[in-house]
Structures are given as C-alpha cells and as structure tokens.
Write a protein that holds these residues in place. Structure first.
Motif, short mmCIF file in Angstrom:
data_model
loop_
_atom_site.label_atom_id
_atom_site.label_comp_id
_atom_site.label_asym_id
_atom_site.label_seq_id
_atom_site.Cartn_x
_atom_site.Cartn_y
_atom_site.Cartn_z
N THR A 190 0.84 -1.20 0.00
CA THR A 190 0.00 0.00 0.00
C THR A 190 0.87 1.26 0.00
O THR A 190 0.64 2.20 -0.77
N SER A 191 1.89 1.26 0.85
CA SER A 191 2.80 2.41 0.91
C SER A 191 3.59 2.56 -0.39
O SER A 191 3.88 3.68 -0.83
N LEU A 192 3.92 1.45 -1.01
CA LEU A 192 4.65 1.47 -2.28
C LEU A 192 3.82 2.15 -3.37
O LEU A 192 4.34 2.98 -4.14
N ALA A 193 2.55 1.83 -3.41
CA ALA A 193 1.66 2.45 -4.41
C ALA A 193 1.54 3.95 -4.19
O ALA A 193 1.41 4.73 -5.15
N GLN A 194 1.61 4.38 -2.93
CA GLN A 194 1.48 5.80 -2.61
C GLN A 194 2.69 6.64 -3.02
O GLN A 194 2.64 7.86 -2.96
N LEU A 195 3.77 5.99 -3.43
CA LEU A 195 4.93 6.73 -3.93
C LEU A 195 4.68 7.27 -5.34
O LEU A 195 5.40 8.17 -5.80
#
Length: 389
Positions: A190-195
């Motif tokens: 999820t955090s990866l997609a937010q980059l």
C-alpha cells in the motif's frame, strides 16, 4: 571450474585489493582492522539520517491490528515455535541486523543528495538531505524484510516433536505467522503504491518476486537430501542474491530513481546494495567457524558459504564421506566434528576472501558518490563486515 579459478585469484590478491582501497581513503576513515564494532558503526550512521532506524516501521508496528497480533503471539510462550523467537529479536536485537536495510537506503539517499535535474526549491520535503519519499521507501524495505522473516517462521507440522509444544499451539503459531506476515506485506505494498512512481513499484515488486524464488530454493529439498546436494559457489551466489541481496540492491536503485538520478548512479547504488549485503551474509555464515571457543559445538547450515566452498574444493564424494563419518545414531550430525573438518580445509579462508571481494566491489561502487559523512558511513559498514580480527 571458473569459480575455483576466481577463488584462487582472490586468495592471491583479495586482501591486497581491499587494503589498497582502504589506504586510498585513510584520510577519511580508519582502516578495517581498527574499525569500530558493528553496533557502533550502525549507531553513528543512524545519527546522520535523522533518527534510529529501529523506528522505521514503528507506525505499522504500533497499529491496532498488529498490537492484537502481538497479544496473540503471547499464547506461544512456552513453546519452541520460531515466530516467538522472531518476535523477541525485534525487541532485543543487540546486533543491529534487523534494520540494516532501511539504514543503508537512507544513507545512500543522503550520500547521493538531490539530482541536478531537480531544483531543490521544488522539493520542500527534504529533511537531513533525504526526501520524504526515500524515507518511505526505507520503511517499505524494512516492512518487506520483516514480513518474510515472519513467514520463514512457519514450521513443518509433520516434523515436530512432543518437546516443541502442544500441536494446537504450533498450528496456531503457523496461522499467526501467515496472517501477520501477510499484514506487513500488504502495508508495504500500500505504501509502495502511494509513492506514485511506476519504475519504483516495478523494482520493489521484482525484489519481492526474487525473495519468493530464493526462499523456494532454500526449502525445495529436505535436510536429509541437502547432505548430498552438489551445489557449487556460483549456484550458491545466485540463490543468496535472490533471498538476501536483491531487496537491498533494488531498494538502493529505487532510492536513486526517486531523486531522479541518472542510470549510472542508479547502477552504482544497485551494486553497492548487492555486494554489501552479500558480504554481510558471508560474514554471518563465517561466525560459527571463527568466533568463540573452538571446542564449542555450534550448529551451522550445510549450505553456508564455508561449507559450500569446502565441498567445492574437496570434491563431492569426499564431502559426502565426511558427512557420513560425522553422522551418529539416527543420522544425527556431529557438528563439532564436521566443523573441524571444514576449518582444516580451505572453506573458511576462501569464504573470508570472498567476503572481502564483495566488500571491495561495494567500495568501488561508492566512488561515484561525492565525499561526505554519509558515504563514509557506508564505507564503514563495509569495513565492519569484512573485518575478522
């Protein structure tokens, strides 16, 4: 045969090349022989990135969901389920190994600095020379590593003994290992997609695939059949890259992509992460053979670097013979006897040379970065894992 020739060359010049690299930077750093302990090196490096990296995944670890998981894990107290020891390591890690990957990502981000393609004024989120997106990437890297550590704690129910703990508790531990590992991995994704960076998503996604493939290789055979595996150092290196080095190497490259550095800088960051983590893994493999009292009986992996190199130099038939000679009743291995056999051969010294070879390659990769405290810290990390005195 090619890998044997490489190792013979390393034995002749591996130490000298590392010594030359050290001497060339003597004005910047101390030599490996006088370097501080690993813990001190990590502690000093953490000061450069703004906060202790043990807090990298703190937001996730203190979430309500994972707090509930931690409460459930307490039910395993009194058993020998690996998930319990993994949880203890998160709290009582005295060797600073658990957060090493995130720390390196932050250090190499700081060492590279902002790209000339990006105006500093357009990046107000930079703190201590590191973009907030790079800090998020460091946290993502740690979450992925932690998730796979937890998943590795799944035990084979069919091989359990009564002394390991009640069957229902061990089965419960396996369920918790799967669920909590998946939870951490989901948070990381999820955090990866937010980059919002497609190249970074592709890099880290491929690193997750590498981890899965590497762990599959590790678990593809039973311990009994591993005794006769004909694995050479070249194959070993490929497998260790997948299971231990790919995540850090690709995270270092991704950190450069987030700062919009060119392909050459990204390549060098990848090589540093790859070779430093290879050196770190070999250093850990060597510990049972070089530390403590030589009479101590230490269990070690037969797929560790010294054992694999020993087999390659000795030959498969002689290696199998040594293993059989070390087997007692019930095919239980006498690790002390096998350890002495490996120490008497070329496996340990060759593993030390190979560790220093990868350390030297990591140092070479750093030469494209401008001199700075962050680069010095990255060099000191290499020195710490290539020092055996």
């Amino acid at each position: 045969m090619r890998s044997l020739q490489l190792l013979r060359a390393l034995r002749g010049g591996g130490r000298a090349r590392v010594a030359v690299a050290v001497a060339g930077r003597r004005g910047l750093l101390s030599a490996p022989g006088s370097a501080a302990s690993w813990s001190k090196v990590v502690s000093e490096a953490e000061k450069l990135v703004g906060y202790p990296t043990s807090f990298l995944s703190l937001r996730c670890l203190l979430s309500d969901e994972l707090s509930n998981v931690a409460l459930q894990v307490r039910k395993l107290v009194g058993t020998k389920h690996p998930l319990l020891s993994t949880a203890r390591e998160f709290v009582y890690d005295n060797q600073n190994n658990l957060q090493m990957r995130g720390l390196v990502v932050l250090l190499i981000s700081k060492a590279a600095g902002p790209s000339s393609k990006v105006e500093l004024s357009s990046q107000p989120d930079m703190v201590s020379g590191i973009y907030s997106s790079q800090r998020s990437l460091a946290e993502i890297t740690e979450l992925i590593h932690t998730a796979f550590l937890v998943h590795r704690g799944i035990v084979n129910i069919g091989e359990l003994k009564s002394c390991d703990g009640p069957m229902k508790d061990m089965q419960f531990g396996n369920k918790m290992a799967v669920l909590s590992g998946d939870f951490l991995l989901a948070n990381a994704c999820t955090s990866l997609a937010q980059l919002h960076n497609t190249k970074v998503v592709e890099l880290i996604s491929s690193a997750i695939g590498d981890l899965v493939q590497g762990i599959y290789y590790e678990n593809s055979t039973l311990e009994e059949t591993r005794l006769t595996d004909d694995i050479g150092i070249s194959t070993w290196t490929e497998q260790i890259f997948l299971s231990h080095s790919a995540l850090l190497a690709k995270s270092c490259k991704a950190a450069m992509e987030l700062a919009k550095h060119d392909a050459e800088i990204q390549k060098m960051a990848f090589h540093y992460g790859k070779h430093m983590s290879m050196s770190h893994k070999i250093h850990l493999d060597l510990q049972p053979f070089i530390k403590g009292n030589s009479t101590d009986s230490v269990t070690f992996s037969l797929n560790s670097a010294p054992a694999v190199l020993h087999q390659e130099f000795l030959g498969r038939e002689a290696w199998i013979k040594q293993i059989r000679e070390a087997q007692g009743a019930g095919s239980i291995l006498d690790y002390m006897k096998l350890q002495e056999a490996i120490k008497a051969g070329k496996g340990v010294t060759s593993a030390i040379d190979l560790c220093r070879y990868h350390g030297n390659r990591a140092l070479e990769a750093l030469e494209c970065f401008p001199p700075s405290e962050a680069r010095s810290a990255l060099e000191n990390i290499v020195y710490a894992v290539t020092r055996f005195s």
